[in-house]
Structure formats: C-alpha cells, structure tokens
Design an enzyme around this catalytic site. Structure first.
Site, short mmCIF file in Angstrom:
data_model
loop_
_atom_site.label_atom_id
_atom_site.label_comp_id
_atom_site.label_asym_id
_atom_site.label_seq_id
_atom_site.Cartn_x
_atom_site.Cartn_y
_atom_site.Cartn_z
N HIS A 138 30.81 16.11 2.33
CA HIS A 138 31.13 16.13 3.77
C HIS A 138 32.38 16.99 4.00
CE1 HIS A 138 31.65 14.01 7.80
NE2 HIS A 138 32.87 14.49 7.60
N GLU A 139 33.44 16.68 3.28
CA GLU A 139 34.68 17.44 3.45
C GLU A 139 34.49 18.90 3.03
OE1 GLU A 139 36.74 16.10 5.25
OE2 GLU A 139 36.24 13.98 5.01
N HIS A 154 33.33 20.84 5.99
CA HIS A 154 34.45 21.26 6.85
C HIS A 154 35.17 22.45 6.23
CE1 HIS A 154 34.20 17.99 9.64
NE2 HIS A 154 34.46 17.05 8.76
N HIS A 208 33.26 25.65 6.58
CA HIS A 208 33.30 26.07 7.98
C HIS A 208 34.65 26.74 8.28
CE1 HIS A 208 32.34 24.70 12.41
NE2 HIS A 208 32.50 25.99 12.30
#
Ligand SMILES: [Zn+2]
Length: 624
Positions: A408-409, A412, A415
């Site tokens: 998940h991290e 980020h 991105h």
C-alpha cells in the site's frame, strides 16, 4: 498551501513494539533502515539551509502588492515561491523522518518545532499570492504567459486559482466571510467536548457478571465479544444512549449543515455539495453517480450479508453481528526479504519502469522496516523531498497485514516518485481525491496474487474473507454515510426543518435500504436509527467520507483492468502515477481509462466482489 505535508498518509497497523525483532536501531542492518542523511549529512547542514530558506521567505514578502505589475515580476515571484516550497518540503521531511525514528530524542523534536515555526512564517509570507493572482484580470494573465515562456510550468497553478473568480466577492464581503470563518468550527468543538468529556455513558452487565462502562473505546472493544447476547446488549445500550441525546446532537449537526450552506450560498454555489466538491473541481455528478450506482448494487451487499450469516453460523444475522470476523485468522508469516519478493512478483504486470523503481526502493534504503523502542507506530509514505526519493516508514510484524501495508505504502511512494520525476515541482503534488488509488490498487493486486498462490483452502478463505470485508466496509458503508450527508443538507437547502429526530428517520430509511431488515438478509434493530450520532465525520468534515468509497472503487477497477488487459491498461494508468497535479483529478482518472461519471468502475468492482464470493462459496461447499 503547505499541502504536501498532509499527504503523509497513515495506515495504522498497531504493531506492538514488544514483538520487535531488534532491541535498538543500532542492531538493525543498514539495508533495513532508511537513508535520511541523503537529504542532509548533518544537522549543521540542515541549519544552514534553514537560514537560507528563512531569508527566501523574507524576500518573497517584498513582492506583496506587485504581482500584477509586469510579467517579469510575476515570473520571479512565482519561481521564488516554487523554490521556497521545494526547499521547505525537503527541510521538514528530514526533521520529521528523523524525529519519527525515535520520538524520545528531544534534539529531533526541536528540529520539528523549528521547521514548523518556519512553516508558519512561510504561510504568512506567501498568503498574498493566491488573493493577488485571483484579482489579476484573465487577459492580463494571458499576456504574462505570452511574454514569459518560462511561466508555462505555472499554467495549471494559476488557472486553478483563477477559476474561482466567479465565486470571489468584493474586498468588504471577503473580510466578513473571513471573520465568519471563526464561527465555522463551533459545532465540531462543541460536539468534541460533549462526546468526549461530558456525555454520560451507560453501564452494561455482561453474562459473566462484569460491569462495563460503555465509552467509545469500550464499545469498539466489546462489539466483537463472542457471547452473542452480550453483543446485543452492548449495541442496544450504546446506541440508545445516543437516542437520549439525539435532540442536542441533532442541533449541533444541523448547525454545521447550516454553516455549510451559509458559505456555499454566499460564495454563489447552489448547494454545499457543489461548493465542497468545487475545491478540487469535481463535478457534483461524481457524487450523485456514486450513490446511484451503489444503490443499484445493493443486491451484491445483501448477497454478502447472506454469506456472512452462513459463515457465522447464525439463524438470523443482526446488525450487531457485522463486526465479527467471518473467517478464521490464518497466521501467514513473511520475512522482509520474502515480502519484497512477493511484492515484486505481484507488481510484475506494472511493467519494467515500475518494477525497477520498486527494486530501487528496496535496494537503496527508501524504507525503514522494523519497530524499535520510541519509533512512531503505524506506517506512511512521504514524498516531500522532490529532488530525491520518497521514504516509507513501516512497523514490520511479518504477517499479512504488514505485507499488505508495505505494498500500500509502496503505491503512494511510486505515485510520488513518478509525479516528482515527470512534473515540475509546482505540479507534482497530487490531490486527495486520487491519493488512495495507487495504494489500494496495489493492495488489490496483492490479494489477487496471494489467493492464486495460496497453499491451503484455509489460507485462501482468510485472504478472500479479509478482502471482502474491506470492500463492504469501505464501499457500501461509506456510501451510505455519503447518502445521509446529502439528505440532511438537502433538507436545509430546501428550507425544511432538520432535528435529531428527523435525522434518525433519514438514517433509518437509508440503513434499512442497504441492510434489508428482513430475517433472510439482516435484521437492523430499531436503535441503529441513532448510529448517525456516533459518526464524528459528519460534524468534523462535511462531504469527505465519499472519497474513501470512490478511491477504492476506482482502484479496484484499475486493478481489474491491469489483470485482464495487461500492458495497454498499465500504460493508461501511468497518467495518474505520473500526472501529479498537472490536471484536475477527474481528468487524470479519465486519461487513465475510467470515466467516473459512468458505471464502468462500479461494474468492475462489483464483478470482483461477486467473484470473491463465488470463490468463498466454492470452498465452503467443498468442506460440506
Ligand atoms: Zn494510504
């Protein structure tokens, strides 16, 4: 204006430090610790940069009142602003990361406090920029851009400010609105005091004789108690306590709704919803389409409720059963190195550019993995250091939750990394509306990969069940909240009365529509009508929760497209990853291959949800 700092996104995993593999940071091999000193070798170097930035802030202040004078001044002010912000993000990134390594070190805390003070100074010395740009006539802005080709990087920044012209008032009116802002948070403050400090809590006697005082944290603890009669008691007492205060709590929330409408109306918006969404230039139809599409898909939610009834082994499912885990926890164990390998295999469909960057994150110390005494709990990714790379804070516990938090991290981080790489600084900061897409898309890909490679049916069931829960609570529950918010605002905007009693009626209508309230689906007991009073978001942040639902829906749809279509879908998806804030969020999502105003994302997400349920049912039928 210091937006990027808030983009440190936290997914709490509540890792207990006592499970730590290492007693101190010194014992941990370097490759498992982030390399913060890439930003500054020493604190002395940091101090020097601090002084430089502080002077820059003073210099920027001298441009106040001069932005409209000529194109050269306009360009130098904006360039200075951009350099200042870029430098400040790096400065505070270093201080905050260093502090998070060990919250007990007061020298690091001092750095954070120092950088916060500089942040305040910068906020003050840059506060003239937006209002001044807003006032410049658009023809003059065009002229500036024609005269100074170097302004090109600032096109979106300036356009995004100028588009609010139609909603900006004269100086006098703006002053009144600004001072009214002082009153705007009152409902939230009053609610916070009443809810957390002054509201009396009911007491419940459990079947083992224990008497529990039902405050919010006791409710969260006891709502999953095994004894079903106790559970029913807990729910009844907890929500009937809200009934006692529904008039007060209703008046507080109604005040908030009226304040929302006051600002919307005075800013020449038809509704508070339109005003709220326009901050990110999101069309109202995105919101209404979410509600319309999810209403259409209520049968999928109810299919899940029936499945829950079967898995929990109850005759009739009640609303108070909904927090019970539907699958047995399976202890899946991964070392950091194993976790990295799985993540690389999972993300293979993302193509070489993505994969090589993830490898760099693993090999070049972007991640701080292990919990150690004094380290900040939870997990986050920070992409603030524009010329460097993002950093990830983890508290690795070696279970499925750790693995899914890391991927998940990493979403980020990718991105941020790609947006920083492909956009000028001023366009690199991505908006909240798209912020959780890259992260949850990765989670979706991971779950799919692990299910395909599961060794046992038990493991598969655990993975499928956890994913199904995530979809239900994030997509359906949050959309039902979004629907409630919209309904109560509509009443005020249509000049109809709004009291706690009316709110309970509205909430009851929505919750029974979603959960059926029939014995074959789920019984919603009457006291659930007061559940609205338990959700602090309604008073604290209007029209916010819908983004939890939309991001997960878009992310699930992107993951589905990536799995089934491969390369062409990935190439389009890069428009989000590399897009930063080069365009409005809705346009970025469209360029990435999904139209938020259509049903496509919803159809794909519901297809996945039904597929997960098919797989669960297959396993359950085999067991029989
Ligand atoms: Zn996140």
């Amino acid at each position: 204006m210091l937006k990027k700092l808030f983009l440190v996104l936290i997914a709490f995993s509540f890792v207990n430090v006592s499970f730590a593999q290492y007693k101190s940071r010194d014992e941990i091999p370097l490759k498992y610790k982030w390399d913060i000193h890439l930003l500054y070798k020493t604190n002395t170097e940091w101090q020097k940069d601090y002084n430089r930035l502080s002077k820059m802030a003073d210099k920027l202040k001298t441009y106040e009142g001069k932005l409209s004078s000529d194109s050269k001044t306009f360009l130098s002010a904006l360039s200075l602003y951009s350099d200042l912000m870029k430098g400040y993000y790096k400065l505070s990134d270093y201080a905050q990361r260093l502090y998070d390594q060990d919250l007990r070190v007061s020298a690091n805390q001092q750095l954070v406090e120092q950088s916060e003070a500089l942040g305040t100074k910068i906020s003050e010395s840059t506060s003239f920029i937006r209002p001044e740009i807003l006032k410049i006539p658009s023809e003059r802005i065009h002229q500036f851009f024609d005269e100074q080709p170097k302004l090109a990087d600032f096109d979106f920044f300036v356009e995004d400010i100028q588009r609010l012209k139609a909603h900006t008032l004269g100086d006098k009116e703006e002053k009144i609105l600004a001072s009214a802002q002082m009153l705007a948070n009152s409902p939230s403050t009053i609610h916070g005091i009443f809810e957390n400090a002054e509201k009396p809590f009911p007491e419940v006697k459990l079947s083992n004789g224990k008497i529990v005082e039902l405050n919010s944290s006791a409710y969260v603890q006891y709502r999953t108690v095994k004894n079903r009669k106790d559970r029913a008691k807990i729910f009844k007492a907890f929500f009937n306590n809200y009934k006692r205060f529904q008039n007060t709590l209703g008046a507080i929330l109604a005040a908030k709704v009226k304040i929302d409408y006051f600002f919307a109306k005075n800013r020449k918006y038809k509704t508070a919803l339109a005003y709220s969404l326009d901050k990110n230039n999101i069309p109202v139809k995105v919101y209404t389409n979410l509600i319309k599409q999810m209403n259409k898909n209520i049968p999928t939610l109810q299919r899940m409720l029936k499945l829950m009834k079967r898995m929990l082994g109850v005759d009739t499912l009640h609303y108070y059963d909904l927090y019970m885990p539907i699958v047995k926890h399976v202890d899946m164990k991964f070392t950091v190195d194993e976790g990295q390998k799985i993540i690389l295999k999972t993300l293979k469909p993302m193509g070489p550019e993505y994969l090589n960057t993830v490898k760099r994150a693993f090999n070049e110390r972007w991640v701080d993995y292990y919990p150690t005494p004094g380290k900040r709990s939870g997990a986050y990714s920070s992409g603030a250091a524009y010329d460097y790379h993002p950093f990830i804070l983890m508290n690795w516990h070696g279970d499925y939750n750790s693995l899914s938090t890391l991927i998940h991290e990493m979403g980020h981080t990718m991105h941020s990394y790609f947006s920083n790489k492909y956009q000028p600084f001023i366009k690199s900061d991505y908006p909240i509306f798209v912020a959780e897409i890259a992260s949850t898309c990765n989670e979706s890909l991971l779950n799919n990969y692990l299910v395909q490679h599961a060794k046992t049916d038990k493991e598969k069931l655990f993975l499928l069940g956890s994913y199904l829960e995530l979809l239900r609570t994030t997509i359906f529950r949050q959309t039902s909240f979004a629907e409630f918010e919209w309904e109560i605002h509509k009443r005020i905007e249509n000049k109809q009365p709004l009291t706690g009693g009316i709110m309970s009626k509205i909430y009851w209508k929505i919750v029974t529509k979603y959960y059926g309230n029939t014995p074959d689906v789920c019984i919603v007991d009457p006291y659930i009508a007061y559940e609205w009073a338990y959700i602090p978001h309604f008073v604290d942040y209007s029209y916010y929760v819908y983004q939890y639902a939309t991001s997960l829906i878009y992310a699930t749809a992107f993951a589905q497209k990536i799995i089934t279509e491969g390369k062409p879908a990935v190439e389009k998806y890069y428009n989000i990853l590399k897009g930063g804030s080069s365009d409005y969020p809705i346009n970025l999502i469209k360029k990435a291959g999904i139209n938020p105003l259509s049903s496509e994302a919803f159809d794909l997400t519901m297809k996945r949800m039904n597929n997960v349920m098919d797989q669960i049912e297959n396993i359950l039928n085999k067991k029989k």
